[in-house]
Design a protein around this motif. Structure first.
Motif, PDB file in Angstrom:
ATOM      1  N   LEU A 450       0.871  -1.360   0.066  1.00 42.45           N
ATOM      2  CA  LEU A 450       0.056   0.041  -0.001  1.00 42.45           C
ATOM      3  C   LEU A 450       0.792   1.341   0.053  1.00 42.45           C
ATOM      4  O   LEU A 450       1.737   1.417   0.847  1.00 42.45           O
ATOM      5  CB  LEU A 450      -0.967  -0.089   1.231  1.00 42.45           C
ATOM      6  N   PRO A 451       0.544   2.356  -0.941  1.00 41.92           N
ATOM      7  CA  PRO A 451       1.672   3.547  -1.067  1.00 41.92           C
ATOM      8  C   PRO A 451       1.375   4.207   0.466  1.00 41.92           C
ATOM      9  O   PRO A 451       0.255   4.052   0.899  1.00 41.92           O
ATOM     10  CB  PRO A 451       0.954   4.312  -2.070  1.00 41.92           C
ATOM     11  N   VAL A 452       2.822   4.858   0.667  1.00 43.41           N
ATOM     12  CA  VAL A 452       2.825   5.490   2.297  1.00 43.41           C
ATOM     13  C   VAL A 452       3.563   6.681   1.584  1.00 43.41           C
ATOM     14  O   VAL A 452       4.617   6.496   0.948  1.00 43.41           O
ATOM     15  CB  VAL A 452       3.373   4.606   3.113  1.00 43.41           C
ATOM     16  N   SER A 453       3.159   7.820   2.478  1.00 45.83           N
ATOM     17  CA  SER A 453       4.099   9.023   2.096  1.00 45.83           C
ATOM     18  C   SER A 453       4.453   9.770   3.474  1.00 45.83           C
ATOM     19  O   SER A 453       3.382   9.964   4.317  1.00 45.83           O
ATOM     20  CB  SER A 453       3.409   9.870   1.318  1.00 45.83           C
ATOM     21  N   ILE A 454       5.483  10.136   3.703  1.00 43.98           N
ATOM     22  CA  ILE A 454       5.827  10.918   4.826  1.00 43.98           C
ATOM     23  C   ILE A 454       6.259  12.548   4.383  1.00 43.98           C
ATOM     24  O   ILE A 454       6.730  12.673   3.366  1.00 43.98           O
ATOM     25  CB  ILE A 454       7.115  10.587   5.608  1.00 43.98           C
ATOM     26  N   ILE A 455       5.181  13.430   5.146  1.00 40.94           N
ATOM     27  CA  ILE A 455       5.530  14.700   4.608  1.00 40.94           C
ATOM     28  C   ILE A 455       5.876  15.569   5.625  1.00 40.94           C
ATOM     29  O   ILE A 455       5.213  15.601   6.767  1.00 40.94           O
ATOM     30  CB  ILE A 455       4.064  15.516   3.917  1.00 40.94           C
ATOM     31  N   GLU A 456       7.191  16.347   5.699  1.00 45.73           N
ATOM     32  CA  GLU A 456       7.715  17.043   6.579  1.00 45.73           C
ATOM     33  C   GLU A 456       7.514  18.219   6.389  1.00 45.73           C
ATOM     34  O   GLU A 456       7.892  18.947   5.079  1.00 45.73           O
ATOM     35  CB  GLU A 456       9.030  16.629   6.700  1.00 45.73           C
ATOM     36  N   LYS A 457       7.390  19.233   7.332  1.00 49.76           N
ATOM     37  CA  LYS A 457       7.276  20.796   7.270  1.00 49.76           C
ATOM     38  C   LYS A 457       6.556  21.181   5.804  1.00 49.76           C
ATOM     39  O   LYS A 457       6.713  21.935   5.174  1.00 49.76           O
ATOM     40  CB  LYS A 457       8.754  21.500   6.987  1.00 49.76           C
ATOM     41  N   ALA A 458       5.430  20.567   5.855  1.00 53.91           N
ATOM     42  CA  ALA A 458       4.339  20.670   4.631  1.00 53.91           C
ATOM     43  C   ALA A 458       3.905  22.371   4.555  1.00 53.91           C
ATOM     44  O   ALA A 458       3.751  23.150   5.565  1.00 53.91           O
ATOM     45  CB  ALA A 458       2.928  20.078   4.897  1.00 53.91           C
TER      46      ALA A 458
END
Length: 524
Positions: A450-458
């Motif tokens: 399953l695709p996963v994303s980490i987004i930092e300091k959006a």
């Protein structure tokens, strides 16, 4: 046998002292957020701090670079205990902490180990500080959250300016000691100071300036009774308790007396959005420029705080282990400002009501007679993925969004629903628990690919997007490192825009047929 003249000790208490820690050497084992809180407390007590840890949080890295602490970038070794006066273990490894405690015991070094209360030589208390004033509440490690509540109640009951009053009395006391030295004058000095402290209201003592202190010193040299001192400088002659209790005013007469109306302050609960000032609402931007006091979360970026034109900025020290204490400090400062008739902006990251404790703050201020006005902000839960080309809903891919917190009350992980291919999960405050969250999802039968994303300091200039799968994202994050604050997006929407044409097969065939047959003159 009981003697009424002498109280019997009941036992079970702690030996509470105010430890003078100036230039004492403290070793902090660990480089995480708990360590950061312990280091801050040690620096406030003017201790010499050494931190031993392979890695440091951003705050501790800053303190090391500024020379506030000494950093040993390796795992703990027994030789690190040499010449140390105190040791604070903040690591998550109970067995290693027990070993450190045992080594400290052998060397007679006082030690505290996080979450191993029965082995600690001392515990940390819930502390209220106002300049030289420090009030600490201890529950012998039985109810630390209740200690915070008790401390808050005590702090709220203190007269305004108590810390300043203590500072002023300390200056006056030293002036008198220097001006009238000698052990033979000790009783005279103590008696006069006792009368002053017992007689004058704390609020008035807090208003003293240097001229007032000089006048009081002159009164001491004349051995003038403090209760007879007339108005001078910023002070006014106090009213004695006798006058207060004996003076009677009839209710009918009170109606003809005009009292000065106390100005009541106003508080706004404002969302700071993603962090870029351009994402602020116009109302939030205006209030930051008009505010007298801004109570800000620790993570509010400096470009947003730079919009504050005239107001005082009070930043919360919300670190694990002292987050509740920091919250209470915000409450106290907010009430102080409101009682002074000031315009207060409580500035919260994102939106106040999306895992921001905004509801709790509304209740707190309402109970004290102040009605907060809510100014919503853009939540990173929805906009963070958006500015990184992840549509949390997308036709044929995702038709629902679930927002969860990775840092629930009592440090618990959230309850995960069963897998649904058309649902997007957005986790806030989950990056520090990435491995546990991914493990929980896999155990709940979420697909490993399953695709996963980490987004930092959006939304900020230095934002970063990392993409992987449920089974690979932990390894990727460990390899690349992480830079909180961040959020975690889980679901097929993560890759929905990577190759838009590949999504055509997932669009409802009935919708595709409608689109094909749509008259051209009806298309906008």
């Amino acid at each position: 046998m009981t003697n009424p003249k002498y109280p019997n000790p009941t036992g079970g208490g702690s030996f509470i002292v105010a430890y003078r820690a100036v230039d004492k050497h403290v070793l902090v084992v660990g480089g995480g957020q708990v360590a950061a809180g312990r280091v801050f407390n040690a620096l406030e007590a003017d201790m010499i701090v050494t931190v031993v840890s392979p890695k440091l949080t951003g705050e501790l890295q800053y303190r090391a670079e500024e020379g506030q602490i000494t950093w040993i970038g390796e795992e703990f070794k027994p030789e690190h205990l040499e010449n140390k006066d105190m040791v604070l273990s903040t690591i998550d490894d109970p067995e290693e902490s027990k070993r450190i405690v045992s080594l400290c015991n052998d060397l007679k070094i006082p030690v505290n180990a996080a979450d191993i209360n029965n082995l600690c030589d001392f515990w940390f208390m819930s502390i209220h500080r106002d300049g030289p004033l420090q009030i600490a509440v201890a529950t012998n490690s039985k109810a630390p959250r209740l200690a915070n509540r008790i401390r808050m109640q005590i702090a709220n009951s203190l007269p305004k300016g108590t810390g300043k009053a203590i500072e002023n009395i300390g200056i006056l006391r030293e002036k008198i000691r220097i001006g009238d030295p000698g052990i033979e004058n000790t009783r005279k000095r103590m008696t006069w100071m006792k009368q002053l402290c017992d007689y004058w209201p704390i609020e008035q003592l807090a208003k003293m300036d240097s001229s007032d202190i000089n006048d009081l010193f002159a009164s001491y040299t004349k051995q003038q009774d403090p209760s007879t001192i007339k108005t001078f400088g910023t002070l006014t002659t106090p009213t004695t308790n006798t006058e207060i209790t004996t003076e009677k005013i009839e209710i009918s007469k009170c109606r003809s007396i005009k009292f000065e109306q106390k100005t009541k302050g106003k508080i706004y609960l404002v969302g700071a959005g993603l962090g870029d000032p351009d994402f602020l609402t116009m109302k939030a931007h205006r209030l930051l420029q008009e505010a007298d006091v801004v109570l800000a979360d620790k993570l509010i970026p400096s470009p947003v705080l730079d919009l504050v034109k005239k107001g005082e900025i009070f930043i919360a020290r919300k670190f694990p282990g002292i987050a509740d204490i920091a919250q209470q400090e915000l409450y106290i400062r907010g009430i102080e400002a409101l009682e002074q008739g000031k315009l207060v902006v409580r500035l919260k990251q994102g939106d106040p009501f999306v895992f921001g404790r905004g509801g709790e703050e509304v209740v707190f201020f309402e109970e004290r007679g102040y009605e907060p006005e809510i100014v919503p902000g853009i939540s990173s839960a929805l906009a963070g993925p958006g500015v990184n080309k992840i549509p949390v809903t997308h036709r044929g891919v995702s038709d629902q969004v679930l927002i969860l917190s990775g840092n629930n009350r009592f440090n618990k992980l959230p309850e995960i629903p069963t897998f649904l291919s058309t649902r997007t999960l957005v986790f806030l405050m989950a990056i520090n628990k990435l491995e546990q969250v991914c493990k929980l999802l896999l155990e709940t039968n979420y697909p490993p690919n399953l695709p996963v994303s980490i987004i930092e300091k959006a939304g900020c200039e230095n934002q970063r997007k990392i993409v992987g799968t449920l089974e690979s994202i932990v390894e990727i994050s460990n390899r690349l490192g992480n830079n909180p604050p961040g959020l975690l997006v889980v679901g097929n929407s993560v890759t929905a825009l990577d190759n838009p044409s590949s999504n055509e097969s997932s669009i409802d065939s009935s919708f595709k047929q409608i689109a094909i047959n749509q008259p051209i003159d009806e298309c906008g």
